[in-house]
Design a protein around this motif. Structure first.
Motif, PDB file in Angstrom:
ATOM      1  N   PRO A   1      -8.955  -0.554  10.239  1.00  0.00           N
ATOM      2  CA  PRO A   1      -9.445   0.358  11.289  1.00  0.00           C
ATOM      3  C   PRO A   1      -8.642   0.215  12.587  1.00  0.00           C
ATOM      4  O   PRO A   1      -8.375   1.205  13.274  1.00  0.00           O
ATOM      5  N   SER A   2      -8.209  -1.005  12.927  1.00  0.00           N
ATOM      6  CA  SER A   2      -7.415  -1.182  14.154  1.00  0.00           C
ATOM      7  C   SER A   2      -6.034  -0.531  13.987  1.00  0.00           C
ATOM      8  O   SER A   2      -5.469  -0.005  14.944  1.00  0.00           O
ATOM      9  N   ILE A   3      -5.508  -0.583  12.758  1.00  0.00           N
ATOM     10  CA  ILE A   3      -4.210   0.074  12.508  1.00  0.00           C
ATOM     11  C   ILE A   3      -4.371   1.583  12.705  1.00  0.00           C
ATOM     12  O   ILE A   3      -3.523   2.251  13.297  1.00  0.00           O
ATOM     13  N   GLN A   4      -5.513   2.128  12.222  1.00  0.00           N
ATOM     14  CA  GLN A   4      -5.771   3.569  12.411  1.00  0.00           C
ATOM     15  C   GLN A   4      -5.884   3.904  13.901  1.00  0.00           C
ATOM     16  O   GLN A   4      -5.430   4.955  14.353  1.00  0.00           O
TER      17      GLN A   4
ATOM     18  N   PRO B   1       2.358   9.898  13.109  1.00  0.00           N
ATOM     19  CA  PRO B   1       1.426   8.973  12.453  1.00  0.00           C
ATOM     20  C   PRO B   1       2.084   8.140  11.360  1.00  0.00           C
ATOM     21  O   PRO B   1       1.806   6.945  11.235  1.00  0.00           O
ATOM     22  N   MET B   2       2.995   8.761  10.599  1.00  0.00           N
ATOM     23  CA  MET B   2       3.681   8.011   9.533  1.00  0.00           C
ATOM     24  C   MET B   2       4.523   6.890  10.144  1.00  0.00           C
ATOM     25  O   MET B   2       4.501   5.752   9.676  1.00  0.00           O
ATOM     26  N   SER B   3       5.247   7.218  11.209  1.00  0.00           N
ATOM     27  CA  SER B   3       6.110   6.223  11.845  1.00  0.00           C
ATOM     28  C   SER B   3       5.276   5.069  12.420  1.00  0.00           C
ATOM     29  O   SER B   3       5.645   3.896  12.289  1.00  0.00           O
ATOM     30  N   ALA B   4       4.132   5.411  13.041  1.00  0.00           N
ATOM     31  CA  ALA B   4       3.289   4.361  13.630  1.00  0.00           C
ATOM     32  C   ALA B   4       2.728   3.444  12.545  1.00  0.00           C
ATOM     33  O   ALA B   4       2.690   2.214  12.713  1.00  0.00           O
ATOM     34  N   MET B   5       2.330   4.039  11.410  1.00  0.00           N
ATOM     35  CA  MET B   5       1.769   3.226  10.317  1.00  0.00           C
ATOM     36  C   MET B   5       2.860   2.375   9.662  1.00  0.00           C
ATOM     37  O   MET B   5       2.642   1.212   9.329  1.00  0.00           O
ATOM     38  N   LEU B   6       4.044   2.969   9.469  1.00  0.00           N
ATOM     39  CA  LEU B   6       5.132   2.220   8.829  1.00  0.00           C
ATOM     40  C   LEU B   6       5.591   1.071   9.726  1.00  0.00           C
ATOM     41  O   LEU B   6       5.933  -0.008   9.243  1.00  0.00           O
ATOM     42  N   GLN B   7       5.594   1.326  11.033  1.00  0.00           N
ATOM     43  CA  GLN B   7       5.963   0.275  11.987  1.00  0.00           C
ATOM     44  C   GLN B   7       5.069  -0.944  11.765  1.00  0.00           C
ATOM     45  O   GLN B   7       5.534  -2.077  11.651  1.00  0.00           O
TER      46      GLN B   7
ATOM     47  N   THR C   1      -9.528   5.506   4.863  1.00  0.00           N
ATOM     48  CA  THR C   1     -10.108   4.517   5.787  1.00  0.00           C
ATOM     49  C   THR C   1      -9.812   3.061   5.422  1.00  0.00           C
ATOM     50  O   THR C   1      -9.942   2.173   6.252  1.00  0.00           O
ATOM     51  N   ARG C   2      -9.450   2.816   4.161  1.00  0.00           N
ATOM     52  CA  ARG C   2      -8.993   1.449   3.813  1.00  0.00           C
ATOM     53  C   ARG C   2      -7.996   1.587   2.658  1.00  0.00           C
ATOM     54  O   ARG C   2      -8.096   2.534   1.854  1.00  0.00           O
ATOM     55  N   PRO C   3      -7.035   0.681   2.563  1.00  0.00           N
ATOM     56  CA  PRO C   3      -6.065   0.794   1.475  1.00  0.00           C
ATOM     57  C   PRO C   3      -6.775   0.701   0.123  1.00  0.00           C
ATOM     58  O   PRO C   3      -7.531  -0.245  -0.103  1.00  0.00           O
ATOM     59  N   PRO C   4      -6.593   1.671  -0.763  1.00  0.00           N
ATOM     60  CA  PRO C   4      -7.258   1.591  -2.070  1.00  0.00           C
ATOM     61  C   PRO C   4      -6.645   0.485  -2.919  1.00  0.00           C
ATOM     62  O   PRO C   4      -5.546   0.022  -2.637  1.00  0.00           O
ATOM     63  N   LYS C   5      -7.374   0.093  -3.967  1.00  0.00           N
ATOM     64  CA  LYS C   5      -6.825  -0.948  -4.861  1.00  0.00           C
ATOM     65  C   LYS C   5      -5.612  -0.392  -5.612  1.00  0.00           C
ATOM     66  O   LYS C   5      -4.619  -1.068  -5.819  1.00  0.00           O
TER      67      LYS C   5
END
Ligand SMILES: Cc1cc2nc3c(=O)[nH]c(=O)nc-3n(C[C@H](O)[C@H](O)[C@H](O)COP(=O)(O)OP(=O)(O)OC[C@H]3O[C@@H](n4cnc5c(N)ncnc54)[C@H](O)[C@@H]3O)c2cc1C
Length: 457
Positions: free
Chosen positions: A84-87, A52-58, A169-173
């Motif tokens: 949400p699409s990234i998740q 999951p980390m690799s997919a998100m960092l990609q 679920t969403r990047p925090p501020k």
């Protein structure tokens, strides 16, 4: 047919990298194997960690490259993302690994699977869901838990670990990360790319304290400038508390106390081995730093082996897999083998990647070893001009005979260059041999050739 003395030839406790290789190899050899998992089948790597980390960092790194594409003549002002699409993409990547969350994967290999918490009751018997199972041999591969520091107030706020942070679920501020190891820096890069203001604090003098000094300094400068991350080194977190809808983190730095209000707090301070499975009932030696094993990965009970993070060696996935394969061999051979960690690469998946292989300069200094070193900055390669990236380097460490004993790479896709230097360290190659090896023109790996030449001259 005579009744078998034990229910299984091998019971593997934990279905992660440390357990799965030995289980599948044993099943392929026709052994009666059971694997027991209390959580998601496949363990941390495919479900909660590497994949999951690799997919998100990609995704983050593609987004970042595109955002800065104007210097290559691209129009980028309409670029945006849908979290949400990234998740969803992350979940697809996990599913594609096969093992991720998938009990059928193990059953398709002829392994009996059990979901539940295993505990030893005797050296040949465990309980799981009030059922007793016996085996001739065992492999303990129960991995590790996150180390949670004793900071006042921390347990009263909803803090994140590396696992849960990837599911926000969403990047925090704003986000406050406690710790500055590879995983912490990756997370800082990930969220700052999606617009989160990240603070990262550690008591160490620099980020990535396990790497040589210039690595931490370079990453600190690069990520500060490119992403606006605030690195708080030499910093102690004194207290965490709730403050209306945010969290208040009190720190001390340079003798001065101050507080920072953030939306999310993430604890990322490494792990402790998961040794809570009734080991005393089987007379297995262990302490809080891990299960004790001999060179063949046998515990104090010779028929019970252990592999992976539960050994407390911070082995990572590749190390856990290798140990598991060693166990599979040693289970069925009189002449046993020992795991060979020489040259195993350690990687931080930021952009640029940080790769460490074999001995680092700091290791040599601590051991008072007389070594030679040479650095080739990436801007010595033509690739740095066409990629418009100049910050990294390749550093080689050699003994007095110019035999390569270690290397550090800080480069875009540097992890893909690790193989050459891992081989060099494992095969005892010399700087001359590396220099004479053809390196394709316009690859970052030309920096390896240049560093090798500098070792000789
Ligand atoms: C965000 C993140 C990114 C990472 N990235 C990388 C990377 O890029 N490269 C890399 O090499 N490493 C990486 N790691 C580390 C890597 O995930 C671990 O080192 C590796 O998964 C360890 O494998 P293991 O089999 O020892 O443990 P695990 O994969 O944790 O497996 C242990 C399993 O045992 C189960 N278990 C525990 N106790 C019991 C019990 N009593 N009964 C039944 N089941 C039990 C657990 O539920 C777990 O599934 C990363 C870690 C994280 C958190």
């Amino acid at each position: 047919m005579a009744r078998q003395k034990f229910d299984f030839d091998l019971i593997v406790i934990g279905s992660g990298a440390g357990g799965s290789a030995a289980a599948t190899i044993s099943a392929a050899l026709g052994k009666r194997v059971a694997i027991i998992e209390k959580d998601d089948f496949g363990g941390e790597s495919p479900n909660l960690g590497d994949i999951p980390m690799s997919a998100m960092l990609q995704t983050a790194q593609i987004f970042d490259s595109a955002k800065h594409g104007d210097r290559f003549g691209l129009r980028t002002n309409a670029l945006s993302y849908n979290y949400p699409s990234i998740q969803e993409w992350k979940k697809l990547a996990v599913k594609r690994t096969g093992a991720g969350g998938n009990r059928n994967y193990y059953e398709s290999k002829g392994i009996s699977t059990f979901k539940g918490i295993a505990r030893f009751i005797t050296p040949h018997e465990i309980t799981i869901n009030r059922r007793h199972l016996s085996a001739e041999n065992f492999l303990i591969a129960t991995g590790s838990n996150f180390f949670i520091p004793n900071i006042p107030g921390l347990s009263d706020v909803n803090f994140h670990t590396m696992h849960s942070a990837l599911n926000i679920t969403r990047p925090p501020k704003t986000m406050f990360i406690i710790g500055s190891n590879s995983r912490a820096i990756e997370l800082a890069e990930l969220f700052s790319t999606f617009g989160t203001k990240v603070y990262l604090a550690d008591s160490s003098a620099r980020i990535l304290p396990n790497e040589d000094e210039e690595v931490g300094l370079l990453l600190d400068k690069h990520l500060k400038e490119a992403k606006g991350i605030t690195f708080l080194t030499h910093t102690r977190v004194l207290e965490v508390s709730k403050s209306s809808i945010t969290k208040r983190v009190v720190i001390r730095r340079g003798g001065i106390e101050r507080s920072i209000n953030v939306e999310e707090v993430v604890v990322c301070l490494g792990t402790t081995p998961n040794v809570d499975l009734g080991l005393e009932n089987a007379d297995i030696e262990y302490d809080p730093t891990g299960i004790k094993v001999n060179n063949y990965l046998q515990t104090s009970q010779k028929h019970i082996f252990a592999a992976g993070d539960v050994l407390g060696r911070n082995s990572e996935t590749q190390g856990a897999l290798m140990e598991s394969r060693v166990v599979a061999f040693n289970l069925y051979h009189r002449n046993k083998i020992i795991p060979d960690y020489l040259g195993a690469p350690r990687i931080t998946w930021t952009n640029p990647n940080v790769v460490s292989i074999g001995m680092q300069e700091d290791d040599c200094l601590k051991r008072d070893l007389k070594v030679k070193k040479a650095i080739a900055p990436l801007n010595t390669t033509p690739r740095s001009n066409t990629a418009d990236f100049r910050d990294g380097f390749v550093k080689l460490i050699a003994d007095k005979n110019n035999v390569i004993i270690g290397a550090t790479i800080v480069a875009p896709n540097g992890a893909e260059m690790a193989g050459e230097l891992t081989l060099a360290v494992r095969l005892g190659m010399t700087a001359e041999q590396l220099r004479e090896t053809p390196h394709a023109f316009l690859t970052w790996s030309e920096a390896i050739r240049i560093a090798a030449s500098r070792l000789i001259n």
